[in-house]
Design a protein around this motif. Structure first.
Motif, PDB file in Angstrom:
ATOM      1  N   CYS A  86       0.839  -1.199   0.000  1.00  0.00           N
ATOM      2  CA  CYS A  86       0.000   0.000   0.000  1.00  0.00           C
ATOM      3  C   CYS A  86       0.878   1.254   0.000  1.00  0.00           C
ATOM      4  CB  CYS A  86      -0.929  -0.013   1.211  1.00  0.00           C
ATOM      5  SG  CYS A  86      -2.064   1.389   1.272  1.00  0.00           S
ATOM      6  N   LEU A  87       1.903   1.260   0.824  1.00  0.00           N
ATOM      7  CA  LEU A  87       2.831   2.391   0.878  1.00  0.00           C
ATOM      8  C   LEU A  87       3.532   2.584  -0.466  1.00  0.00           C
ATOM      9  CD1 LEU A  87       4.074   4.528   2.727  1.00  0.00           C
ATOM     10  CD2 LEU A  87       5.763   2.844   3.417  1.00  0.00           C
ATOM     11  N   TYR A  88       3.931   1.497  -1.088  1.00  0.00           N
ATOM     12  CA  TYR A  88       4.568   1.547  -2.400  1.00  0.00           C
ATOM     13  C   TYR A  88       3.615   2.149  -3.438  1.00  0.00           C
ATOM     14  CZ  TYR A  88       6.674  -0.084  -6.760  1.00  0.00           C
ATOM     15  OH  TYR A  88       7.199  -0.150  -8.022  1.00  0.00           O
ATOM     16  N   PHE A  89       2.374   1.682  -3.446  1.00  0.00           N
ATOM     17  CA  PHE A  89       1.387   2.189  -4.400  1.00  0.00           C
ATOM     18  C   PHE A  89       1.045   3.653  -4.130  1.00  0.00           C
ATOM     19  CE2 PHE A  89      -0.173  -2.398  -4.968  1.00  0.00           C
ATOM     20  CZ  PHE A  89       0.640  -2.584  -6.084  1.00  0.00           C
ATOM     21  N   LEU A  90       1.025   4.057  -2.858  1.00  0.00           N
ATOM     22  CA  LEU A  90       0.805   5.469  -2.545  1.00  0.00           C
ATOM     23  C   LEU A  90       1.939   6.309  -3.124  1.00  0.00           C
ATOM     24  CD1 LEU A  90      -0.460   5.252   1.147  1.00  0.00           C
ATOM     25  CD2 LEU A  90      -1.765   6.080  -0.822  1.00  0.00           C
ATOM     26  N   GLY A  91       3.154   5.775  -3.037  1.00  0.00           N
ATOM     27  CA  GLY A  91       4.314   6.464  -3.613  1.00  0.00           C
ATOM     28  C   GLY A  91       4.232   6.581  -5.124  1.00  0.00           C
ATOM     29  N   LEU A  92       3.542   5.649  -5.764  1.00  0.00           N
ATOM     30  CA  LEU A  92       3.325   5.708  -7.210  1.00  0.00           C
ATOM     31  C   LEU A  92       2.145   6.608  -7.564  1.00  0.00           C
ATOM     32  CD1 LEU A  92       3.782   1.964  -8.235  1.00  0.00           C
ATOM     33  CD2 LEU A  92       5.419   3.840  -8.511  1.00  0.00           C
ATOM     34  N   ASN A  93       1.514   7.160  -6.535  1.00  0.00           N
ATOM     35  CA  ASN A  93       0.375   8.062  -6.689  1.00  0.00           C
ATOM     36  C   ASN A  93      -0.851   7.367  -7.293  1.00  0.00           C
ATOM     37  OD1 ASN A  93      -0.625  10.569  -6.051  1.00  0.00           O
ATOM     38  ND2 ASN A  93      -0.212  11.416  -8.085  1.00  0.00           N
ATOM     39  N   LEU A  94      -1.046   6.090  -6.945  1.00  0.00           N
ATOM     40  CA  LEU A  94      -2.244   5.384  -7.378  1.00  0.00           C
ATOM     41  C   LEU A  94      -3.426   5.828  -6.524  1.00  0.00           C
ATOM     42  CD1 LEU A  94      -1.122   1.679  -7.933  1.00  0.00           C
ATOM     43  CD2 LEU A  94      -1.228   3.533  -9.582  1.00  0.00           C
ATOM     44  N   SER A  95      -4.599   5.781  -7.075  1.00  0.00           N
ATOM     45  CA  SER A  95      -5.804   6.138  -6.325  1.00  0.00           C
ATOM     46  C   SER A  95      -6.130   5.018  -5.342  1.00  0.00           C
ATOM     47  CB  SER A  95      -6.981   6.335  -7.277  1.00  0.00           C
ATOM     48  OG  SER A  95      -7.378   5.088  -7.834  1.00  0.00           O
ATOM     49  N   ASN A  96      -6.958   5.343  -4.356  1.00  0.00           N
ATOM     50  CA  ASN A  96      -7.398   4.319  -3.401  1.00  0.00           C
ATOM     51  C   ASN A  96      -8.123   3.193  -4.116  1.00  0.00           C
ATOM     52  OD1 ASN A  96      -6.295   5.828  -1.376  1.00  0.00           O
ATOM     53  ND2 ASN A  96      -8.232   6.563  -0.572  1.00  0.00           N
ATOM     54  N   ARG A  97      -8.891   3.531  -5.137  1.00  0.00           N
ATOM     55  CA  ARG A  97      -9.618   2.508  -5.907  1.00  0.00           C
ATOM     56  C   ARG A  97      -8.632   1.554  -6.587  1.00  0.00           C
ATOM     57  NH1 ARG A  97     -13.858   4.974  -9.288  1.00  0.00           N
ATOM     58  NH2 ARG A  97     -15.156   4.473  -7.507  1.00  0.00           N
ATOM     59  N   GLN A  98      -7.563   2.117  -7.182  1.00  0.00           N
ATOM     60  CA  GLN A  98      -6.567   1.278  -7.849  1.00  0.00           C
ATOM     61  C   GLN A  98      -5.832   0.396  -6.839  1.00  0.00           C
ATOM     62  OE1 GLN A  98      -4.706   4.762  -9.621  1.00  0.00           O
ATOM     63  NE2 GLN A  98      -4.913   3.812 -11.656  1.00  0.00           N
ATOM     64  N   ILE A  99      -5.487   0.969  -5.699  1.00  0.00           N
ATOM     65  CA  ILE A  99      -4.783   0.202  -4.666  1.00  0.00           C
ATOM     66  C   ILE A  99      -5.676  -0.916  -4.156  1.00  0.00           C
ATOM     67  CG2 ILE A  99      -3.764   0.289  -2.353  1.00  0.00           C
ATOM     68  CD1 ILE A  99      -2.918   3.196  -3.023  1.00  0.00           C
ATOM     69  N   ALA A 100      -6.934  -0.605  -3.917  1.00  0.00           N
ATOM     70  CA  ALA A 100      -7.880  -1.623  -3.446  1.00  0.00           C
ATOM     71  C   ALA A 100      -7.983  -2.760  -4.450  1.00  0.00           C
ATOM     72  CB  ALA A 100      -9.252  -0.995  -3.205  1.00  0.00           C
ATOM     73  N   HIS A 101      -8.022  -2.432  -5.720  1.00  0.00           N
ATOM     74  CA  HIS A 101      -8.107  -3.461  -6.757  1.00  0.00           C
ATOM     75  C   HIS A 101      -6.841  -4.323  -6.765  1.00  0.00           C
ATOM     76  CE1 HIS A 101      -9.114  -5.422 -10.507  1.00  0.00           C
ATOM     77  NE2 HIS A 101      -7.910  -5.094 -10.961  1.00  0.00           N
ATOM     78  N   GLU A 102      -5.673  -3.682  -6.718  1.00  0.00           N
ATOM     79  CA  GLU A 102      -4.398  -4.409  -6.770  1.00  0.00           C
ATOM     80  C   GLU A 102      -4.204  -5.320  -5.560  1.00  0.00           C
ATOM     81  OE1 GLU A 102      -2.219  -4.690  -9.213  1.00  0.00           O
ATOM     82  OE2 GLU A 102      -3.388  -3.341 -10.468  1.00  0.00           O
ATOM     83  N   LEU A 103      -4.671  -4.872  -4.394  1.00  0.00           N
ATOM     84  CA  LEU A 103      -4.457  -5.640  -3.157  1.00  0.00           C
ATOM     85  C   LEU A 103      -5.669  -6.473  -2.756  1.00  0.00           C
ATOM     86  CD1 LEU A 103      -2.537  -2.978  -1.047  1.00  0.00           C
ATOM     87  CD2 LEU A 103      -1.611  -4.848  -2.429  1.00  0.00           C
ATOM     88  N   ASP A 104      -6.710  -6.444  -3.583  1.00  0.00           N
ATOM     89  CA  ASP A 104      -7.936  -7.191  -3.309  1.00  0.00           C
ATOM     90  C   ASP A 104      -8.516  -6.804  -1.947  1.00  0.00           C
ATOM     91  OD1 ASP A 104      -9.967  -8.938  -4.012  1.00  0.00           O
ATOM     92  OD2 ASP A 104      -9.001 -10.655  -3.035  1.00  0.00           O
ATOM     93  N   LEU A 105      -8.615  -5.478  -1.731  1.00  0.00           N
ATOM     94  CA  LEU A 105      -9.141  -4.934  -0.477  1.00  0.00           C
ATOM     95  C   LEU A 105     -10.361  -4.065  -0.778  1.00  0.00           C
ATOM     96  CD1 LEU A 105      -5.840  -3.732   1.225  1.00  0.00           C
ATOM     97  CD2 LEU A 105      -7.161  -5.778   1.803  1.00  0.00           C
ATOM     98  N   ASN A 106     -11.093  -3.754   0.257  1.00  0.00           N
ATOM     99  CA  ASN A 106     -12.211  -2.828   0.186  1.00  0.00           C
ATOM    100  C   ASN A 106     -11.650  -1.410   0.078  1.00  0.00           C
ATOM    101  OD1 ASN A 106     -14.117  -0.884   1.532  1.00  0.00           O
ATOM    102  ND2 ASN A 106     -15.413  -2.714   1.521  1.00  0.00           N
ATOM    103  N   GLU A 107     -12.277  -0.563  -0.725  1.00  0.00           N
ATOM    104  CA  GLU A 107     -11.806   0.815  -0.884  1.00  0.00           C
ATOM    105  C   GLU A 107     -11.796   1.581   0.437  1.00  0.00           C
ATOM    106  OE1 GLU A 107     -13.108   3.409  -4.131  1.00  0.00           O
ATOM    107  OE2 GLU A 107     -13.779   1.587  -5.154  1.00  0.00           O
ATOM    108  N   ASP A 108     -12.789   1.326   1.290  1.00  0.00           N
ATOM    109  CA  ASP A 108     -12.829   2.000   2.595  1.00  0.00           C
ATOM    110  C   ASP A 108     -11.635   1.606   3.454  1.00  0.00           C
ATOM    111  OD1 ASP A 108     -15.198   3.259   1.910  1.00  0.00           O
ATOM    112  OD2 ASP A 108     -16.464   1.731   2.854  1.00  0.00           O
TER     113      ASP A 108
END
Length: 163
Positions: A86-108
């Protein structure tokens, strides 16, 4: 069928390497007690639920701690590998929606994780101290009266109106 439907990205990351990465960045000069900053520390077993999470005991103040004690990652329900991704993806400036999709997590859940990481980073930032000559431009802010600047002008006495 996409690869992401077969394997979650977080399952490819090694837990032992994640904890080693945290130790390297947290204590580049060796483990120190987060309570008294002593370097007189001994290993004291591992966490019962996360076998790669090292426990320690301080010889100076006798406190017990582990790799994550005193960090924004302590006491969280997601595995460390998920937090690091998640920290890595935040550093890539991905949206929460994109991070949730990549990590198979809920957006909330990702929103909460991002807020916790950001608040942890802000808490560790040193206070800003201005020295020498400091210049600032003047600023006039109309706040609290959406679309009605005349109400602000009446209260402040600007624009010839007196309250």
């Amino acid at each position: 069928m996409s690869l992401s439907s077969l394997v979650t990205l977080s399952s490819l990351i090694d837990d032992a390497k994640c904890y080693e990465l945290v130790r390297q960045h947290r204590w580049p000069e060796g483990v120190r007690c987060p309570h008294c900053d002593s370097a007189s520390v001994t290993r004291h077993g591992h966490d019962d639920t996360q076998r790669h999470r090292q426990r320690y005991r301080c010889k100076q103040c006798q406190s017990r701690f582990d790799d994550l004690t005193g960090t924004v990652l302590a006491g969280r329900h997601q595995p460390l590998r998920v937090w690091l991704l998640c920290l890595y993806f935040l550093g890539l400036n991905l949206s929460n929606r994109q991070i949730a999709h990549e990590l198979d997590l809920n957006e909330d859940d990702v929103q909460v994780m991002a807020e916790q990481v950001r608040s942890g980073l802000v808490a560790k930032m040193p206070a800003v101290r201005l020295e020498g000559t400091v210049e600032a431009d003047e600023v006039y802010v109309v706040a609290g009266h959406k679309g009605n600047p005349a109400a602000v002008a009446k209260k402040t006495g600007l624009g010839g109106a007196v309250a």
